[in-house]
Design an enzyme around this catalytic site. Structure first.
Site, mmCIF file in Angstrom:
data_model
loop_
_atom_site.group_PDB
_atom_site.id
_atom_site.type_symbol
_atom_site.label_atom_id
_atom_site.label_comp_id
_atom_site.label_asym_id
_atom_site.label_seq_id
_atom_site.Cartn_x
_atom_site.Cartn_y
_atom_site.Cartn_z
ATOM 1 N N ARG A 165 0.836 -1.213 0.000
ATOM 2 C CA ARG A 165 0.000 0.000 0.000
ATOM 3 C C ARG A 165 0.870 1.262 0.000
ATOM 4 O O ARG A 165 0.567 2.254 0.661
ATOM 5 C CB ARG A 165 -0.941 0.032 1.214
ATOM 6 C CG ARG A 165 -1.961 -1.088 1.269
ATOM 7 C CD ARG A 165 -2.980 -0.961 0.145
ATOM 8 N NE ARG A 165 -4.053 -1.950 0.283
ATOM 9 C CZ ARG A 165 -4.009 -3.188 -0.198
ATOM 10 N NH1 ARG A 165 -2.933 -3.608 -0.855
ATOM 11 N NH2 ARG A 165 -5.027 -4.001 -0.063
ATOM 12 N N SER A 239 -10.901 -0.909 2.809
ATOM 13 C CA SER A 239 -10.184 -0.983 4.087
ATOM 14 C C SER A 239 -9.862 0.429 4.562
ATOM 15 O O SER A 239 -9.251 1.207 3.820
ATOM 16 C CB SER A 239 -8.865 -1.743 3.938
ATOM 17 O OG SER A 239 -9.095 -3.060 3.495
ATOM 18 N N GLU A 335 -5.511 4.004 5.668
ATOM 19 C CA GLU A 335 -5.147 3.773 4.263
ATOM 20 C C GLU A 335 -5.564 4.943 3.368
ATOM 21 O O GLU A 335 -4.746 5.452 2.604
ATOM 22 C CB GLU A 335 -5.777 2.465 3.761
ATOM 23 C CG GLU A 335 -5.371 2.179 2.329
ATOM 24 C CD GLU A 335 -6.104 1.010 1.713
ATOM 25 O OE1 GLU A 335 -5.787 -0.127 2.060
ATOM 26 O OE2 GLU A 335 -6.968 1.245 0.842
HETATM 27 P P1 FAD Z 1 -8.816 8.557 -5.565
HETATM 28 O O1 FAD Z 1 -9.573 8.218 -4.328
HETATM 29 O O2 FAD Z 1 -9.443 9.479 -6.526
HETATM 30 O O3 FAD Z 1 -7.372 9.100 -5.152
HETATM 31 C C1 FAD Z 1 -6.592 8.408 -4.202
HETATM 32 C C2 FAD Z 1 -5.241 9.127 -4.090
HETATM 33 O O4 FAD Z 1 -4.518 8.996 -5.316
HETATM 34 C C3 FAD Z 1 -5.380 10.627 -3.847
HETATM 35 O O5 FAD Z 1 -4.312 11.049 -3.030
HETATM 36 C C4 FAD Z 1 -5.257 11.208 -5.241
HETATM 37 O O6 FAD Z 1 -4.774 12.545 -5.248
HETATM 38 C C5 FAD Z 1 -4.245 10.283 -5.870
HETATM 39 N N1 FAD Z 1 -4.420 10.178 -7.334
HETATM 40 C C6 FAD Z 1 -5.502 9.692 -7.991
HETATM 41 N N2 FAD Z 1 -5.282 9.710 -9.321
HETATM 42 C C7 FAD Z 1 -4.046 10.228 -9.501
HETATM 43 C C8 FAD Z 1 -3.246 10.509 -10.654
HETATM 44 N N3 FAD Z 1 -3.657 10.263 -11.893
HETATM 45 N N4 FAD Z 1 -2.021 11.053 -10.464
HETATM 46 C C9 FAD Z 1 -1.565 11.335 -9.204
HETATM 47 N N5 FAD Z 1 -2.275 11.091 -8.090
HETATM 48 C C10 FAD Z 1 -3.498 10.534 -8.241
HETATM 49 N N6 FAD Z 1 -7.484 -0.831 -2.691
HETATM 50 C C11 FAD Z 1 -6.633 -1.882 -2.795
HETATM 51 O O7 FAD Z 1 -5.423 -1.689 -2.931
HETATM 52 N N7 FAD Z 1 -7.084 -3.151 -2.769
HETATM 53 C C12 FAD Z 1 -8.394 -3.445 -2.617
HETATM 54 O O8 FAD Z 1 -8.768 -4.621 -2.598
HETATM 55 C C13 FAD Z 1 -9.308 -2.367 -2.504
HETATM 56 N N8 FAD Z 1 -10.628 -2.608 -2.340
HETATM 57 C C14 FAD Z 1 -11.499 -1.559 -2.223
HETATM 58 C C15 FAD Z 1 -12.867 -1.846 -2.076
HETATM 59 C C16 FAD Z 1 -13.784 -0.829 -1.989
HETATM 60 C C17 FAD Z 1 -15.255 -1.167 -1.837
HETATM 61 C C18 FAD Z 1 -13.348 0.521 -2.051
HETATM 62 C C19 FAD Z 1 -14.360 1.640 -1.985
HETATM 63 C C20 FAD Z 1 -11.996 0.820 -2.172
HETATM 64 C C21 FAD Z 1 -11.060 -0.241 -2.258
HETATM 65 N N9 FAD Z 1 -9.679 0.009 -2.398
HETATM 66 C C22 FAD Z 1 -8.804 -1.043 -2.544
HETATM 67 C C23 FAD Z 1 -9.158 1.387 -2.396
HETATM 68 C C24 FAD Z 1 -9.228 2.096 -3.773
HETATM 69 O O9 FAD Z 1 -10.092 1.401 -4.635
HETATM 70 C C25 FAD Z 1 -7.847 2.176 -4.420
HETATM 71 O O10 FAD Z 1 -6.961 2.892 -3.593
HETATM 72 C C26 FAD Z 1 -7.902 2.883 -5.788
HETATM 73 O O11 FAD Z 1 -6.658 2.786 -6.435
HETATM 74 C C27 FAD Z 1 -8.283 4.358 -5.664
HETATM 75 O O12 FAD Z 1 -8.538 4.851 -6.960
HETATM 76 P P2 FAD Z 1 -9.293 6.233 -7.179
HETATM 77 O O13 FAD Z 1 -9.180 6.560 -8.616
HETATM 78 O O14 FAD Z 1 -10.665 6.150 -6.615
HETATM 79 O O15 FAD Z 1 -8.390 7.206 -6.309
HETATM 80 N N1 EPU Z 2 -11.312 -10.683 9.987
HETATM 81 C C1 EPU Z 2 -12.017 -10.822 11.165
HETATM 82 N N2 EPU Z 2 -13.021 -9.943 11.417
HETATM 83 C C2 EPU Z 2 -13.360 -8.938 10.576
HETATM 84 C C3 EPU Z 2 -12.635 -8.788 9.371
HETATM 85 C C4 EPU Z 2 -11.599 -9.671 9.099
HETATM 86 O O1 EPU Z 2 -11.728 -11.702 11.965
HETATM 87 O O2 EPU Z 2 -14.290 -8.203 10.887
HETATM 88 C C5 EPU Z 2 -10.270 -11.645 9.660
HETATM 89 C C6 EPU Z 2 -10.742 -12.547 8.510
HETATM 90 O O3 EPU Z 2 -11.467 -13.650 8.991
HETATM 91 C C7 EPU Z 2 -9.453 -12.965 7.862
HETATM 92 C C8 EPU Z 2 -8.541 -11.779 8.101
HETATM 93 O O4 EPU Z 2 -9.126 -10.995 9.124
HETATM 94 O O5 EPU Z 2 -8.903 -14.084 8.513
HETATM 95 C C9 EPU Z 2 -8.295 -10.934 6.850
HETATM 96 O O6 EPU Z 2 -9.527 -10.483 6.301
HETATM 97 P P1 EPU Z 2 -9.748 -10.369 4.706
HETATM 98 O O7 EPU Z 2 -9.378 -11.649 4.044
HETATM 99 O O8 EPU Z 2 -11.124 -9.842 4.501
HETATM 100 O O9 EPU Z 2 -8.678 -9.336 4.220
HETATM 101 P P2 EPU Z 2 -8.104 -7.987 4.870
HETATM 102 O O10 EPU Z 2 -6.742 -8.268 5.357
HETATM 103 O O11 EPU Z 2 -9.074 -7.410 5.823
HETATM 104 C C10 EPU Z 2 -6.898 -7.117 2.736
HETATM 105 C C11 EPU Z 2 -6.801 -5.815 2.012
HETATM 106 C C12 EPU Z 2 -7.987 -5.658 1.071
HETATM 107 C C13 EPU Z 2 -7.950 -6.782 0.060
HETATM 108 C C14 EPU Z 2 -8.031 -8.115 0.805
HETATM 109 C C15 EPU Z 2 -7.844 -9.293 -0.113
HETATM 110 C C16 EPU Z 2 -5.571 -4.248 3.366
HETATM 111 C C17 EPU Z 2 -5.627 -3.075 4.277
HETATM 112 N N3 EPU Z 2 -6.740 -4.713 2.943
HETATM 113 O O12 EPU Z 2 -8.047 -7.047 3.575
HETATM 114 O O13 EPU Z 2 -7.833 -4.405 0.390
HETATM 115 O O14 EPU Z 2 -9.018 -6.687 -0.845
HETATM 116 O O15 EPU Z 2 -6.982 -8.181 1.810
HETATM 117 O O16 EPU Z 2 -6.522 -9.373 -0.526
HETATM 118 O O17 EPU Z 2 -4.480 -4.724 3.055
HETATM 119 C C18 EPU Z 2 -8.337 -2.078 0.516
HETATM 120 O O18 EPU Z 2 -7.125 -1.886 0.535
HETATM 121 O O19 EPU Z 2 -9.187 -1.145 0.501
HETATM 122 C C19 EPU Z 2 -8.840 -3.451 0.491
HETATM 123 C C20 EPU Z 2 -10.132 -3.763 0.517
#
Ligand code: FAD
Ligand code: EPU
Length: 341
Positions: A165, A239, A335
């Site tokens: 991240r 997250s 995050e």
């Molecule tokens: P924004 O929210 O618009 O911007 C985020 C940051 O990046 C800001 O600081 C912005 O200024 C900067 N930025 C954006 N575009 C540019 C650009 N072109 N040039 C320079 N800076 C820029 N993230 C994960 O890593 N893994 C996950 O599994 C994951 N799951 C998610 C699930 C949900 C339901 C949600 C809502 C979010 C999740 N995220 C996850 C977080 C998010 O999707 C990512 O961080 C994504 O890359 C953000 O993209 P955005 O375009 O919405 O960024």
């Molecule tokens: N868990 C609990 N209770 C909860 C939530 C989670 O006990 O309420 C336990 C789960 O049972 C599991 C562990 O925690 O054993 C991890 O949970 P999960 O597999 O849902 O993944 P996570 O570590 O919570 C991370 C990333 C996600 C990504 C998933 C899958 C971060 C901060 N988050 O979540 O990224 O999608 O793994 O790889 O690293 C994001 O960055 O926004 C994001 C959604």
């Protein structure tokens, strides 16, 4: 010249649906429009918020500056050989649509990163990751515009300094570049990554050799939909905290006290903990304070069902951090990025 909209509510442009007003808002569809927007901000001395899908920001208050919404489009195969294609993608493209496009064209490597919201240009910022794959695993290079000098610069994988991240764009080069294109190196042959236990379990009924990238993508989508709320229905940013990395010594002491603690090895000296488990076991799962909630299916996700002000979300976050620190001695780091800083 792109249209500069004064006093613009950006509630629809952040997935937490926080109502906040930007002094100015502009959507840019080309590098030229981006240059013009940056020149306007310079002349007017406005702070900048570069905005993609708004899925990883928290608006603490109104934004006293210019929001530049990146809406550039385009996907091009810029090189290929028997094994790989190099796909150059504009920053404004939607990430999940890119994943679907790659699968439709037989370019593999993005399937584990299915259904992550947001734009392609934001993906390198925190080196998006899920289900055992990170952006860095498929990353070739990116182009970015230096905000001060107006020069376009190419960054290789090494120069992006990707981490969990993390990238150089959150560290020493924070707020200095706008990413304009990202080039990915994708495989023409499926190379599945099924190391993530929940993903393997979801595909357990299919004999290993027969699993296709499309099935991996579908399984990832199903797992994600089972625990992560759809921001269109329940506003959230995924997250809210990073999974904390602690020393092996601290981990061993905690594990004695909490044998069920969920952890992942990092290196010989460090262990990553599941922040969701810590928040859950500090008693926060499903709790609501002032209308802002800890998601009942995934305690690492904070939700804003009432589309309330960002400061209420940050107040809940502070309480969660304090309670996890008190119970486990572990400090959670947010995050998403907070604006204005
Ligand atoms: P924004 O929210 O618009 O911007 C985020 C940051 O990046 C800001 O600081 C912005 O200024 C900067 N930025 C954006 N575009 C540019 C650009 N072109 N040039 C320079 N800076 C820029 N993230 C994960 O890593 N893994 C996950 O599994 C994951 N799951 C998610 C699930 C949900 C339901 C949600 C809502 C979010 C999740 N995220 C996850 C977080 C998010 O999707 C990512 O961080 C994504 O890359 C953000 O993209 P955005 O375009 O919405 O960024
Ligand atoms: N868990 C609990 N209770 C909860 C939530 C989670 O006990 O309420 C336990 C789960 O049972 C599991 C562990 O925690 O054993 C991890 O949970 P999960 O597999 O849902 O993944 P996570 O570590 O919570 C991370 C990333 C996600 C990504 C998933 C899958 C971060 C901060 N988050 O979540 O990224 O999608 O793994 O790889 O690293 C994001 O960055 O926004 C994001 C959604």
């Amino acid at each position: 010249m792109p249209l500069f909209l004064p006093h613009f509510n950006i509630q629809k442009f952040n997935t937490l649906a926080v109502p906040a007003v930007a002094n100015y808002f502009v959507a840019v569809q080309s590098d030229e429009e981006l240059q013009e927007a940056l020149a306007f901000a310079k002349t007017e001395k406005l702070p900048l918020l570069i905005l993609g899908g708004g899925s990883n920001i928290v608006l603490r208050a109104d934004f006293p500056g210019l929001v530049i919404h990146i809406k550039t489009r385009g996907l091009d195969v810029v090189a290929e050989n028997d094994e790989f294609v190099w796909l150059k993608v504009a920053a404004g493209e939607n990430w999940h649509q890119l994943v679907e496009y790659s699968l439709d064209n037989g370019y593999y490597g993005l399937e584990n990163l299915s259904l992550i919201p947001g734009s392609v240009g934001a993906a390198p910022i925190q080196n998006i990751g899920a289900y055992g794959v990170e952006l860095k695993d498929v990353f070739a290079e990116l182009s970015a515009l230096n905000i001060q000098s107006g020069l376009m610069v190419t960054f290789t994988k090494e120069s992006c300094q990707f981490g969990y991240r993390d990238s150089i764009f959150k560290q020493s080069l924070k707020d200095q570049y706008v990413i304009t294109t990202v080039t990915l190196k994708l495989s023409k042959m499926p190379r599945l990554n099924l190391q993530y236990p929940a993903l393997r379990a979801a595909l357990a009924d299919i004999p290993g050799a027969e699993v296709s990238p499309e099935q991996v993508s579908a399984a990832v989508v199903t797992i994600r939909q089972s625990k992560l709320p759809d921001p269109q229905q329940i506003p959230n940013v995924g997250s809210f905290f990073k999974n904390p990395i602690i020393s092996v010594a601290q981990f061993e002491a905690l594990k004695l006290q909490y044998p069920q603690l969920v952890s992942y090895p990092v290196d010989e000296l460090h262990v990553k903990l599941a922040a969701g488990w810590l928040i859950d076991h500090a008693g926060w799962r499903g709790k609501e304070i002032n209308g802002v909630r800890v998601h009942p299916d995934q305690a690492l996700v904070l939700t804003n069902p009432g589309k309330l002000e960002g400061k209420l979300i940050l107040q809940l976050a502070d309480r969660v951090v304090a309670s996890v620190r008190e119970q486990f001695g572990v400090v959670l780091e947010m995050e998403p990025r907070v604006y204005p800083e």
